[in-house]
Write a protein that holds these residues in place. Structure first.
Motif, PDB file in Angstrom:
ATOM      1  N   ARG A 181      79.471 -13.501 -37.201  1.00 47.94           N
ATOM      2  CA  ARG A 181      78.894 -12.997 -38.267  1.00 47.94           C
ATOM      3  C   ARG A 181      77.499 -13.199 -38.455  1.00 47.94           C
ATOM      4  NH1 ARG A 181      83.500 -14.091 -43.148  1.00 47.94           N
ATOM      5  NH2 ARG A 181      85.161 -12.943 -42.132  1.00 47.94           N
ATOM      6  N   CYS A 182      76.716 -12.329 -39.160  1.00 47.39           N
ATOM      7  CA  CYS A 182      75.463 -12.243 -39.122  1.00 47.39           C
ATOM      8  C   CYS A 182      75.006 -13.243 -40.166  1.00 47.39           C
ATOM      9  CB  CYS A 182      74.905 -10.948 -39.628  1.00 47.39           C
ATOM     10  SG  CYS A 182      73.304 -10.919 -40.227  1.00 47.39           S
ATOM     11  N   LYS A 183      74.077 -14.116 -39.936  1.00 49.89           N
ATOM     12  CA  LYS A 183      73.642 -15.194 -41.004  1.00 49.89           C
ATOM     13  C   LYS A 183      73.119 -14.786 -42.181  1.00 49.89           C
ATOM     14  CE  LYS A 183      74.040 -19.438 -38.593  1.00 49.89           C
ATOM     15  NZ  LYS A 183      74.248 -19.200 -36.851  1.00 49.89           N
ATOM     16  N   LYS A 184      72.419 -13.578 -42.151  1.00 54.24           N
ATOM     17  CA  LYS A 184      71.403 -13.230 -43.241  1.00 54.24           C
ATOM     18  C   LYS A 184      72.409 -12.872 -44.281  1.00 54.24           C
ATOM     19  CE  LYS A 184      67.368 -10.471 -44.466  1.00 54.24           C
ATOM     20  NZ  LYS A 184      66.609  -9.304 -44.073  1.00 54.24           N
ATOM     21  N   CYS A 185      73.254 -11.864 -43.962  1.00 57.90           N
ATOM     22  CA  CYS A 185      74.149 -11.333 -45.114  1.00 57.90           C
ATOM     23  C   CYS A 185      75.481 -11.914 -45.079  1.00 57.90           C
ATOM     24  CB  CYS A 185      74.271  -9.851 -44.695  1.00 57.90           C
ATOM     25  SG  CYS A 185      75.188  -9.491 -42.991  1.00 57.90           S
ATOM     26  N   ALA A 186      75.929 -12.995 -44.417  1.00 58.90           N
ATOM     27  CA  ALA A 186      77.252 -13.668 -44.281  1.00 58.90           C
ATOM     28  C   ALA A 186      78.123 -12.690 -43.757  1.00 58.90           C
ATOM     29  CB  ALA A 186      77.501 -14.237 -45.645  1.00 58.90           C
ATOM     30  N   GLY A 187      77.745 -11.482 -43.296  1.00 57.38           N
ATOM     31  CA  GLY A 187      78.887 -10.669 -42.575  1.00 57.38           C
ATOM     32  C   GLY A 187      79.260  -9.618 -43.425  1.00 57.38           C
ATOM     33  N   ASP A 188      78.779  -9.329 -44.676  1.00 60.29           N
ATOM     34  CA  ASP A 188      79.079  -8.180 -45.354  1.00 60.29           C
ATOM     35  C   ASP A 188      78.148  -7.081 -45.188  1.00 60.29           C
ATOM     36  OD1 ASP A 188      76.990  -8.775 -46.870  1.00 60.29           O
ATOM     37  OD2 ASP A 188      77.887  -9.051 -48.888  1.00 60.29           O
ATOM     38  N   GLY A 189      77.100  -7.271 -44.305  1.00 64.17           N
ATOM     39  CA  GLY A 189      76.355  -6.369 -43.844  1.00 64.17           C
ATOM     40  C   GLY A 189      75.166  -5.693 -45.098  1.00 64.17           C
TER      41      GLY A 189
END
Ligand SMILES: [Zn+2]
Ligand SMILES: [Zn+2]
Length: 374
Positions: free
Chosen positions: A201-209
């Protein structure tokens, strides 16, 4: 037990209706009776009835059983002992068309287009804005795709599939309901429907995109807009999930602020003004300011009564169709001071004698009624 309606009759189709006819009939009925759309008190039970009919007729096994035994199937209700409980269906799902794959489990992959949520904000405007149709500015924190992952929610934008659901985002659960085996499709519990492995998961958005940023939007208030009018800005809502699909819409709901002395009634502006007895009796002219920029002159004819109205035409709010304006309606109210000094009291008493001429009030009421009848 109350009499149950025939499922074919509920959906308004013939016994030979095929799947696409059923689907079409269900969709149009569900739209009509969805409790969010239909205020009538029996909408909810109608909606449930429609859902139940469709749940049975769209399943070939249940349908065959129903065709043979009607509502008195030897196995009892196909929905178990409690009977049909209804689905919780969002109106947007029906309108958006994703409904059938979501509820009735057509194997939908992550790539299936899904729409982002709509956003509703409220914005207050003055009556003057409604008159002029002013341009408004509104600054909001709006969601957009995360810049680190392009909205995919995956680290470095690289998507790796969830192992639980093979990247489908959905899992199929087989369950026994009464005598029937039912397939249900749910969001995958491992990846919450994203189809992506959580390790990536992307760290910046915690995976919600999603990410938010401040944006300033401009729009015009439609002339004559009423309180609660919703303006739609297409694709300004939440972006589609996982970097795919279309964005939802942004709705701006207008709240019309109260004015210090005007009250709104459709296109008309209504106000009441307190007038002293002598001004009502002798007549006068009063000037007050109006937000249309020109003073308002209210002529009060001699012999006016408290409760009389005077109308100044064409000084109200504009029509939504773009031409003509409503009226200003002024209600005259007698202003009566609580206390009088001695001298005023004396002159009022003299005035009473001369005005009333010693008549009995009952006689005056009768005379008045007779005048009106003739
Ligand atoms: Zn991200
Ligand atoms: Zn999964």
């Amino acid at each position: 037990m109350s009499e149950k309606r025939d499922y074919y009759e509920v959906l308004g189709v013939t016994k030979s209706a095929d799947d696409s006819e059923l689907k079409k009939a269900f969709r149009s009925m569900a739209r009509k009776f969805h409790p969010d759309k239909n205020d009538s008190p029996d909408a909810e039970s109608k909606f449930k009835e429609i859902q139940e009919a469709y749940a049975v007729l769209s399943d070939s096994q249940k349908r065959a059983n129903y065709d043979r035994f009607g509502h008195n199937s030897p196995g009892g209700s196909p929905f178990g002992a409690g009977g049909f409980q209804g689905f919780n269906i969002n109106l947007d799902d029906i309108l958006g068309g994703d409904f059938f794959s979501n509820i009735f489990g057509g194997g939908s992959r992550r790539s299936t287009k899904r729409q982002g949520n709509d956003i509703l904000v409220r914005h207050s405007v003055s009556l003057k804005s409604v008159l002029d149709g002013t341009e408004e500015e509104i600054t909001l924190d709006l969601p957009h795709h995360c810049s680190d992952c392009n909205g995919t929610g995956a680290k470095d934008g690289k998507v790796s599939d969830c192992t639980e659901c093979d990247g489908q985002g959905r899992v199929r659960i087989r369950q026994q309901v009464g005598p029937f085996v039912q397939d249900a499709v749910r969001d995958c519990p491992q990846c919450q429907g994203s189809g992506m492995s959580s390790a990536a998961r992307c760290k910046k958005c915690a995976g919600d995109g999603l990410d938010t940023s401040e944006e300033t939007l401009r729009f015009n208030v439609p002339k004559g807009a009423s309180d609660g009018t919703r303006l739609r800005m297409r694709s300004k809502g939440q972006p589609g999930p996982f970097g795919k699909g279309t964005s939802g819409d942004l709705f701006i709901e207008l709240r019309i602020e109260e004015h210090a002395w005007f009250e709104r009634n459709g296109m008309d502006l209504i106000m009441s003004i307190p007038i002293g007895f002598s001004d009502l009796a002798l007549g006068t002219s009063i000037t007050i300011s109006h937000f249309d920029g020109k003073d308002l002159t209210i002529k009060i004819p001699a012999g006016s009564n408290s409760g009389d109205t005077t109308i100044i035409s064409g000084r109200g709010l504009p029509s939504k169709r773009g031409f003509g304006r409503g009226d200003v309606v002024v209600l005259l109210k007698l202003y009566m001071p609580k206390k009088f000094d001695k001298a005023t009291k004396k002159s009022l008493k003299e005035l009473r004698d001369s005005l009333d001429g010693g008549d009995d009030i009952i006689d005056r009421i009768i005379d008045d009624a007779e005048d009106r009848r003739s």
